[in-house]
Enzyme design. Structure first.
Site, mmCIF file in Angstrom:
data_model
loop_
_atom_site.group_PDB
_atom_site.id
_atom_site.type_symbol
_atom_site.label_atom_id
_atom_site.label_comp_id
_atom_site.label_asym_id
_atom_site.label_seq_id
_atom_site.Cartn_x
_atom_site.Cartn_y
_atom_site.Cartn_z
ATOM 1 C CE LYS A 245 -4.172 -2.170 1.411
ATOM 2 N NZ LYS A 245 -3.955 -3.483 2.046
HETATM 3 C C1 PLP Z 1 -4.598 -4.596 1.560
HETATM 4 C C2 PLP Z 1 -3.887 -5.902 1.487
HETATM 5 C C3 PLP Z 1 -4.328 -6.926 0.653
HETATM 6 C C4 PLP Z 1 -5.586 -6.814 -0.171
HETATM 7 O O1 PLP Z 1 -5.488 -5.860 -1.190
HETATM 8 P P1 PLP Z 1 -6.827 -5.325 -1.906
HETATM 9 O O2 PLP Z 1 -6.366 -4.241 -2.809
HETATM 10 O O3 PLP Z 1 -7.691 -4.802 -0.790
HETATM 11 O O4 PLP Z 1 -7.449 -6.477 -2.583
HETATM 12 C C5 PLP Z 1 -3.581 -8.096 0.586
HETATM 13 N N1 PLP Z 1 -2.464 -8.250 1.330
HETATM 14 C C6 PLP Z 1 -2.012 -7.288 2.155
HETATM 15 C C7 PLP Z 1 -0.783 -7.549 2.954
HETATM 16 C C8 PLP Z 1 -2.703 -6.088 2.261
HETATM 17 O O5 PLP Z 1 -2.242 -5.125 3.068
#
Ligand code: PLP
Length: 457
Positions: free
Chosen positions: A111
């Site tokens: 993210k």
């Molecule tokens: C947010 C997250 C996901 C899921 O991603 P999306 O875009 O919500 O599908 C998967 N793995 C980790 C470690 C995350 O932080």
């Protein structure tokens, strides 16, 4: 590029407006009106670029009216200057699996890649230069810390992060609650992630409240997140120079949807593999056509403990040939009856690009253990679900697994799987000694609103 909403094609916004608004006033999600495929010549040119220049080209493609290419390039370079991998991401091979590591940013999850850019985009927008805006965001564990790291100490910006109390890992919470300064507020909500997200969505839908606090949002419903995530699909394809499947640990359907957009833009790819945990709404809808949220269950992959995958609405809009009326019908069914059903042609269209596999905790642990025994490499539990899901797809193409988090964030689970402690990476070596800052708040729209009003007085 102009944008409208999945629920209203009459809208006409530029990038800046949809960026600041986050969610459309009709409750739908913003999407570009049309995406033009890159030509082979374009692709050839892009294949020669380093990560920064590639990111510049792709992000610029979506926001030309508002920013010059030079400006985008400056933002990109600044955003990734605090990453611990020279090219932002890193690619490793383990026999038939290629791992695309996306977790070398300041808060150890993919993210950061979008959020750091978003933080710097805010600083470039006039309204933010003149008045205070309040960003309200729900997190299943990793978005919150990424947003805080990106927006900490930014002028004229407050950040309110809602996380589900006691439903994220200890290190996830600590990273989130120890890095913020005076403009950051952590709310531990007595509920699950879907309930946090619902509160945020309700606040967005409340015009009076939204305007009163100049509310903005950075959840993966914000289109800017998607476009930053499109970049690494291209980068990986160019580095490997071959067509592959991509297996993606999925919760809110943002990361994998970015892969789908890369495909729309002309990137050759095999299947997009949706890996879910026991909260398997996406694997159910893709495999059976019925979208029906269940109770959220806590798992060892908390960032995927989601039953309402917001970005799926964008896919519905695409596969129905941008039919906003159809999306409205489905969303109304979801609201009134608690579920909706796709018709067979819609399902068929989805299956052309996607497959989906649900992976339970026992299998996740087994994959972490086997992978460590075979390769001496520690996968985070989310990434492990995608490794497991990739075994189900047999189409003669190699598979790239998206590594979405550093295992340190889930040290307790790793300890359980392989009886080893994960060494804290450089980014957060001093974590254990820092003081945490968060407030526990009831799962109640009014109380959350009052909290925000109180803090912004
Ligand atoms: C947010 C997250 C996901 C899921 O991603 P999306 O875009 O919500 O599908 C998967 N793995 C980790 C470690 C995350 O932080």
């Amino acid at each position: 590029m102009k944008y409208f909403s999945t629920r209203d094609k009459k809208l006409d916004y530029d990038f800046k407006s949809i960026f600041v608004r986050g969610l459309s006033p009709d409750g739908g999600l913003f999407v570009p009106k049309n995406i033009v495929k890159f030509s082979n010549e374009n692709l050839h040119h892009l294949s020669k670029l380093n990560y920064f220049d590639l990111a510049t080209e792709i992000i610029y493609f979506f926001c030309k009216e508002n920013f010059s290419k030079e400006k985008v390039n400056k933002i990109v370079k600044k955003s990734y200057s605090n990453f611990f991998s020279e090219n932002v991401v890193s690619i490793k091979k383990f026999e038939e699996i290629t791992l695309l590591e996306l977790y070398h940013g300041p808060t150890l999850a993919f993210k950061d890649i979008a959020m750091q850019v978003i933080g710097n985009l805010y600083s470039e927008i006039e309204i933010v230069k003149n008045k205070v805006i309040n960003i309200v965001v729900a997190t299943s564990g990793d978005t919150g810390s990424a947003a805080i790291s990106a927006l900490n100490n930014k002028k004229n910006i407050n950040v309110f992060v809602l996380h589900p109390h006691n439903k994220i890992s200890k290190n996830q919470r600590k990273i989130m609650t120890t890095i913020g300064s005076d403009n950051i507020f952590n709310l531990a909500i007595e509920g699950n992630f879907d309930e946090c997200q619902k509160i945020v969505k309700e606040m967005f839908a409340d015009d009076k409240f939204r305007e009163r606090i100049n509310m903005s949002g950075v959840n993966s419903i914000n289109w800017a997140r998607i476009i930053c995530q499109v970049v690494y699909y291209f980068y990986c394809y160019f580095k490997l120079s071959k067509k592959t499947n991509f297996s993606v640990p999925t919760g809110n359907f943002g990361d994998i949807y970015a892969g789908y957009i890369a495909k729309q833009m002309g990137l050759p790819m095999g299947k997009l593999i949706v890996a879910t945990n026991k909260n398997d709404i996406l694997s159910r809808v893709i495999n059976s056509g019925s979208y029906k949220p269940n109770e959220v269950k806590s798992t060892l992959t908390p960032s995927m403990d989601i039953q309402i995958a917001s970005n799926f609405e964008r896919l519905l809009f695409d596969i129905s040939n941008q039919n906003d009326e159809r999306v409205n019908v489905l969303m109304k069914d979801l609201k009134d009856k608690g579920s909706f059903d796709l018709n067979s042609s819609e399902r068929k269209t989805i299956l052309e690009s996607f497959t989906a596999v649900a992976v339970d905790d026992t299998e996740t642990i087994r994959v972490i253990r086997d992978f460590f025994n075979n390769f001496g490499f520690v996968l985070d539990p989310h990434t492990a679900t995608a490794v497991r899901a990739s075994y189900n797809v047999k189409n003669d193409l190699p598979t790239v697994v998206l590594g979405t988090a550093h295992p340190y964030k889930f040290a307790d689970t790793i300890k359980m799987a392989i009886n080893k402690d994960v060494v804290a990476p450089e980014q957060i070596a001093s974590l254990p000694d820092k003081k945490e800052k968060f407030d526990i708040v009831d799962r109640d729209l009014k109380k959350v609103k009052n909290y925000i009003l109180e803090k912004t007085k």
